[in-house]
Design a protein around this motif. Sequence first.
Motif, short mmCIF file in Angstrom:
data_model
loop_
_atom_site.label_atom_id
_atom_site.label_comp_id
_atom_site.label_asym_id
_atom_site.label_seq_id
_atom_site.Cartn_x
_atom_site.Cartn_y
_atom_site.Cartn_z
N UNK A 1 -17.33 -3.39 -23.86
CA UNK A 1 -16.79 -1.99 -23.77
C UNK A 1 -15.72 -2.13 -22.34
N UNK A 2 -15.13 -0.92 -22.28
CA UNK A 2 -14.42 -0.83 -21.06
C UNK A 2 -15.44 -0.56 -19.85
N UNK A 3 -16.71 -0.36 -20.00
CA UNK A 3 -17.63 -0.23 -18.96
C UNK A 3 -18.59 -1.44 -18.83
N UNK B 1 -17.74 0.50 -13.43
CA UNK B 1 -16.88 1.41 -14.11
C UNK B 1 -17.67 2.38 -14.95
N UNK B 2 -17.48 3.86 -15.06
CA UNK B 2 -18.20 4.55 -16.02
C UNK B 2 -17.16 5.20 -16.71
N UNK B 3 -17.63 5.83 -18.18
CA UNK B 3 -16.71 6.76 -18.83
C UNK B 3 -17.56 7.82 -19.70
N UNK B 4 -16.61 8.52 -19.87
CA UNK B 4 -17.37 9.89 -20.78
C UNK B 4 -16.44 10.65 -21.43
N UNK C 1 -19.64 5.71 -22.74
CA UNK C 1 -18.34 5.17 -23.06
C UNK C 1 -18.09 5.21 -24.52
N UNK C 2 -18.90 5.37 -25.54
CA UNK C 2 -18.57 5.73 -26.71
C UNK C 2 -18.05 7.25 -26.82
N UNK C 3 -18.42 8.14 -26.13
CA UNK C 3 -17.71 9.38 -26.17
C UNK C 3 -16.23 9.30 -25.59
N UNK D 1 -9.77 5.83 -37.37
CA UNK D 1 -10.78 6.09 -37.97
C UNK D 1 -12.00 5.40 -37.29
N UNK D 2 -11.55 4.51 -36.49
CA UNK D 2 -12.90 3.94 -35.85
C UNK D 2 -12.46 3.61 -34.38
N UNK D 3 -13.50 3.53 -33.46
CA UNK D 3 -13.11 3.15 -32.17
C UNK D 3 -12.89 1.63 -31.90
#
Lengths: 410, 410
Positions: B18-20, B25-28, B151-153, B163-165
């Motif tokens: 993932x990008x994290x 790096x963190x994400x939300x 990160x999924x959020x 339709x998908x990440x």
Amino acid sequence: MNMTNTMNKSIRCLEQGHVTTPSGFTAGGVHTGLRKKKLDFGWLHSDIPAVAAGVYTTNTFQAAPLKVTQEAIEVDQKIQTIVCNSAIANACTGHIGYKNAKIMQEETAEKMNVAAHHVAVYSTGLIGEQLPMDKIKTGIEQMSEQSAYQVDAFEHAILTTDTVTKHAAVQCEIDGKTVTLGGAAKGSGMIEPNMATMLGFVTTDAVIEHEPLLKALRSVTDQTFNMITVDGDSSTNDSVLVLANQRAGNETLTEDHPDYPVFIQALTLLSEKLAQKIAEDGEGATKLIEVNVTNTHSVTAARKIAKSVISSNLVKTAVYGADPNWGRVVCAVGYSNEPVNPDLVDVFLGPVQVVSGGLPLAFDEEKATDYLKNKAIEITVDLHDGDESAKAWGCDLTYQYVTINASYRT
Amino acid sequence: MNMTNTMNKSIRCLEQGHVTTPSGFTAGGVHTGLRKKKLDFGWLHSDIPAVAAGVYTTNTFQAAPLKVTQEAIEVDQKIQTIVCNSAIANACTGHIGYKNAKIMQEETAEKMNVAAHHVAVYSTGLIGEQLPMDKIKTGIEQMSEQSAYQVDAFEHAILTTDTVTKHAAVQCEIDGKTVTLGGAAKGSGMIEPNMATMLGFVTTDAVIEHEPLLKALRSVTDQTFNMITVDGDSSTNDSVLVLANQRAGNETLTEDHPDYPVFIQALTLLSEKLAQKIAEDGEGATKLIEVNVTNTHSVTAARKIAKSVISSNLVKTAVYGADPNWGRVVCAVGYSNEPVNPDLVDVFLGPVQVVSGGLPLAFDEEKATDYLKNKAIEITVDLHDGDESAKAWGCDLTYQYVTINASYRT
């Protein structure tokens, strides 16, 4: 879908006219078995060799018949007989394909008692298969100038996935003489500028030399046939051919003739009618879309922007769904790669203005949606950046388009 | 869909990364009501200001957030926080739109305690509507570096009709240190070269200066993100941003660093994975199509031809229908406007050669049809005219594409 206001008043459109409306032309078509049941072999004949001018696809894989036709016209710029089959395009067929096109030309010449270099050959249909010459010969054997074969049969015989025949005629006055122009066309899938699986045959009784005829055809094609798109694909076989049999009795048309512009306007009107009919009958289409780009700094820019909008799958599906999603129109203007001042752009869906100075207007959504339910949709993009303009024609993108093209071959 | 054989052996793809994945790096992401139920507001945060480089859409109607982001990066070429909403694109929104993007930037900066010029702002969705700032502010209030947001959020919050990440990570060795690159992307409709409603966010812990990072991004984008197409429309909002937080401990990467090419290869692999995932998730798509154009005289020509084939609605519908209609491939090569010798062209549908030297082969139709029933289709066009090559990715054109786009807005 009106012509410009400057159209000469003497020009009139005969919507029900045909390629045989100018005197001296006959046509016919038969079934040879190239297609299962539909007519698949047609011809158009002039009782004397006619001055000829053609434009041809720019696709690198230009089909064999177009090569044979161009070579024929080079001899003395005259054509007397056009022969055309559907179902097989005779494209990507190498030396055998070229030889078959030559045989088709020579046997037609013999049957019709004309010089081989006065026969133009056309094919349309599937790429990469050789012509079944036995069937082509069956067709040639049935060729005739007799009235038992009719223009309607010719118009049907040149079709592929088209659902209707396309024809029109136009009359104008030149030197006080009535000059008639007639046209037949086929189109449908793979329709895009630069002559994409589109065939156009134009006849006229005008007295005109080859050079001014070719010049007129080229300029008119750029603003009519080359401004339609169904799916953006340019075909291997596209061509427009004009035959002028010199019967009208006018003074010979040259570029210096005072009525030369009238002839060009008449040819424009005829070509525009045929182009609209092709766009309207795009594969799976339910609507004709006209994009008007106005007040641009150059004709080239106007054409490119109009083509960008008419070619957008997102615009085409929005029109199909009667969804006034004008953002897709603006977006297509923006990626045309033409310089545009975003802050000056107005957009209209028919009578409903939806964008003013690059910004959304609070428009009547119901009125816009209702407008988009019509069968003929006009989208106008006013760039307020000059005084040139261009029109392009296309159709909506529908479920039926996918159905037709997911299984055309098998 | 393999990378070239010259890929450095030390480079490995973490498909589930993932990008994290790079440290620091963190994400939300949260739901603010911009979309009915789906997450619609996301952020990506670096614990220190990271060296930043971006590429942006060439569409004339570039959206307001892209302007704000570019201005921010100009200050000191660093970004610490990325904020992105879906549903509304904030494009064609004039001065109000620009002000709203600035407010989004400034309030994010305040909430995350970073400099305003270290905040990059993105929006994706419908063109021409103003951002509902109350909802944007609701999102900003919930921003945090806490692990409660994942990160999924973030990956969900940036989607529109996807339709998908889309995510991946790649690792490589530079100066004996492990360097990690992570990526998240959104795409789907309006996907076409030059960044069409496509967002890509790449993170890395590499130590690298701004200029070599920008140069790497530009060259990689040209052969990955700019080589995908779903429907040929280029959007107002597209952009790829790379953040490098300098944590890996390698010697600073410049163009002279012996491992700079390794970094470029790693970025290429990551970008290619994300590009493929975007193409595969094109609106209504059931299949990923890869077009390989080989042995051309120039990279530019190879790219243009590959894009011509991958953009053909006729090729796309033929793949959907598992119809080995190779004529459409040849036709698309022919209208690319690149000089091609028709007599040298070979075409392969996966393992099945269908054209040799510009002529059709008597191929095993059943084998070809079976191949086209796969979920990933490779079309190879060998031009035997040089030693350059290019790949392009796209998807089939289906009924579902029409369904999605005939009623996206209403």
